[in-house]
Scaffold this active site. Sequence first.
Site, PDB file in Angstrom:
ATOM      1  N   ARG A 121       0.825  -1.218   0.000  1.00 21.54           N
ATOM      2  CA  ARG A 121       0.000   0.000   0.000  1.00 21.54           C
ATOM      3  C   ARG A 121       0.858   1.267   0.000  1.00 21.54           C
ATOM      4  O   ARG A 121       0.457   2.291  -0.568  1.00 21.54           O
ATOM      5  CB  ARG A 121      -0.957  -0.011   1.195  1.00 21.54           C
ATOM      6  CG  ARG A 121      -2.107  -0.966   0.957  1.00 21.54           C
ATOM      7  CD  ARG A 121      -3.064  -1.002   2.106  1.00 21.54           C
ATOM      8  NE  ARG A 121      -4.331  -1.600   1.673  1.00 21.54           N
ATOM      9  CZ  ARG A 121      -5.311  -1.933   2.489  1.00 21.54           C
ATOM     10  NH1 ARG A 121      -5.180  -1.745   3.791  1.00 21.54           N
ATOM     11  NH2 ARG A 121      -6.422  -2.450   2.016  1.00 21.54           N
ATOM     12  N   LYS A 125     -18.380 -13.941   5.584  1.00 21.72           N
ATOM     13  CA  LYS A 125     -19.690 -13.413   5.995  1.00 21.72           C
ATOM     14  C   LYS A 125     -20.691 -13.275   4.853  1.00 21.72           C
ATOM     15  O   LYS A 125     -20.601 -12.380   4.038  1.00 21.72           O
ATOM     16  CB  LYS A 125     -19.490 -12.061   6.672  1.00 21.72           C
ATOM     17  CG  LYS A 125     -18.813 -12.208   8.018  1.00 21.72           C
ATOM     18  CD  LYS A 125     -18.431 -10.856   8.594  1.00 21.72           C
ATOM     19  CE  LYS A 125     -16.989 -10.801   8.993  1.00 21.72           C
ATOM     20  NZ  LYS A 125     -16.091 -10.095   8.117  1.00 21.72           N
ATOM     21  N   GLY A 168      -8.186  -7.246  -0.298  1.00 22.43           N
ATOM     22  CA  GLY A 168      -8.421  -8.040   0.902  1.00 22.43           C
ATOM     23  C   GLY A 168      -7.642  -9.342   0.895  1.00 22.43           C
ATOM     24  O   GLY A 168      -6.524  -9.431   0.389  1.00 22.43           O
ATOM     25  N   GLY A 204     -13.136  -3.609   0.560  1.00 20.65           N
ATOM     26  CA  GLY A 204     -14.507  -3.071   0.690  1.00 20.65           C
ATOM     27  C   GLY A 204     -14.860  -2.145  -0.460  1.00 20.65           C
ATOM     28  O   GLY A 204     -15.961  -2.217  -1.026  1.00 20.65           O
TER      29      GLY A 204
END
Length: 394
Positions: free
Chosen positions: A36, A197, A350, A373
Amino acid sequence: MNKKTIRDIDIFGKKVLCRVDFNVPMSDGKITDDNRIVEALPTIKYIIENGGAAILMSHLGRPDGKVVEKYSLKAVAARLGELLGKEVVMADDVVGKDANAKAAALQSGDVMLIENLRFEAGEEENDKKFVDALAKLGDVYVNDAFGTAHRKHASTYGLAKVLPNAIGFLIEKELKMICDTMENPKRPLVGILGGAKVADKLPIIDKLIDVCDTLIIGGGMAYTFLKAQGYTIGESLVDDSKLEDTKAMVAKAQEKGMELLIPVDFVVSKAIDDVANKMYTKDQNIPEGYMGVDIGKKTTKMFKKAIKSAKTVIWNGPLGVFEQEAFAVGTYKIAKAVTKVKGTTIIGGGDSGSAIINMGLAHKITHISTGGGASLKLFEGKVLPGVDVIENVD
Ligand code: AMP
């Protein structure tokens, strides 16, 4: 794309407040993956090579509005200094005396990093007083933090309301890669969704049933689908409140005539870290006392066949508990299949992004997003608030 980029604003002689995503993985105070930071370099270099001074802002972890030493950005400043080959001035606070004094002393070509934005509660609350305190440090605002562009925080949203603004090169690249692909994908378009999830991913499953030719479901999410179809799932991860929703998804896919692929066999064990009791099921049913931890051999074959025919692949989420090497085989085999696709391949950041990078396969992928996200929101066709708020080009 009609948003102003850093090329469209005047930065010469200006202090450029630049939101970057330095939320890097750390272990024992050491950065374990600096990707990053590397991805933020083009914008930082552009600022200092074009007569500006860069005042960088980021969050790290979840300190929840309090100063938590282990979430300090000091190690990031040191790594950034090494990558840039020049000193990075590190402020001891976010908008306090030290940050203000150091910002005031900056000259063109200097780089400064303020402390973790989330040491201040005002950041996540997009508090106006905190926005104004940040704005006082600089003259113009650039958002280049793709990983938090789906958040409406002070540094990702509020600042654009009070300072001249633009997006940086990383956000520009992410939007171009993901939005262009989603707007006009070469077909067949195959979507792969894994991860834990199901509740978080229902809206995106719904959207991908509309746009994909084939949608592959794996990971911890799959067991809610299987239970709803009447299979026994043992101790596997399940969200009982979403059984009806998954049934509705299967029905929608059937109605549309699109291919929704759900695992047909599994690697199971007695716990997510229990490698010793690993075994294979012969079909969808999982015996009592066991939980699904990876996709099985028949499933891997079925998924690989679908991926082989793809001209475009989008992927978010691992297909098993990939943190354990013994349960990472399915994710690895699918990753390998994706690298062989003759077309555009996009990994939505992710865990699946890390998995591909750790496997040394990153160079065989068209684009690995820096934002899990945020890329999911773009797959879903949503607008990112941190981009939406930026001024349009005239
Ligand atoms: P997410 O943040 O939703 O993308 O989920 C990523 C997590 O899902 C990783 O930590 C995986 O270990 C986990 N995961 C994948 N498959 C399973 C599974 N079968 N059971 C439990 N967790 C899983």
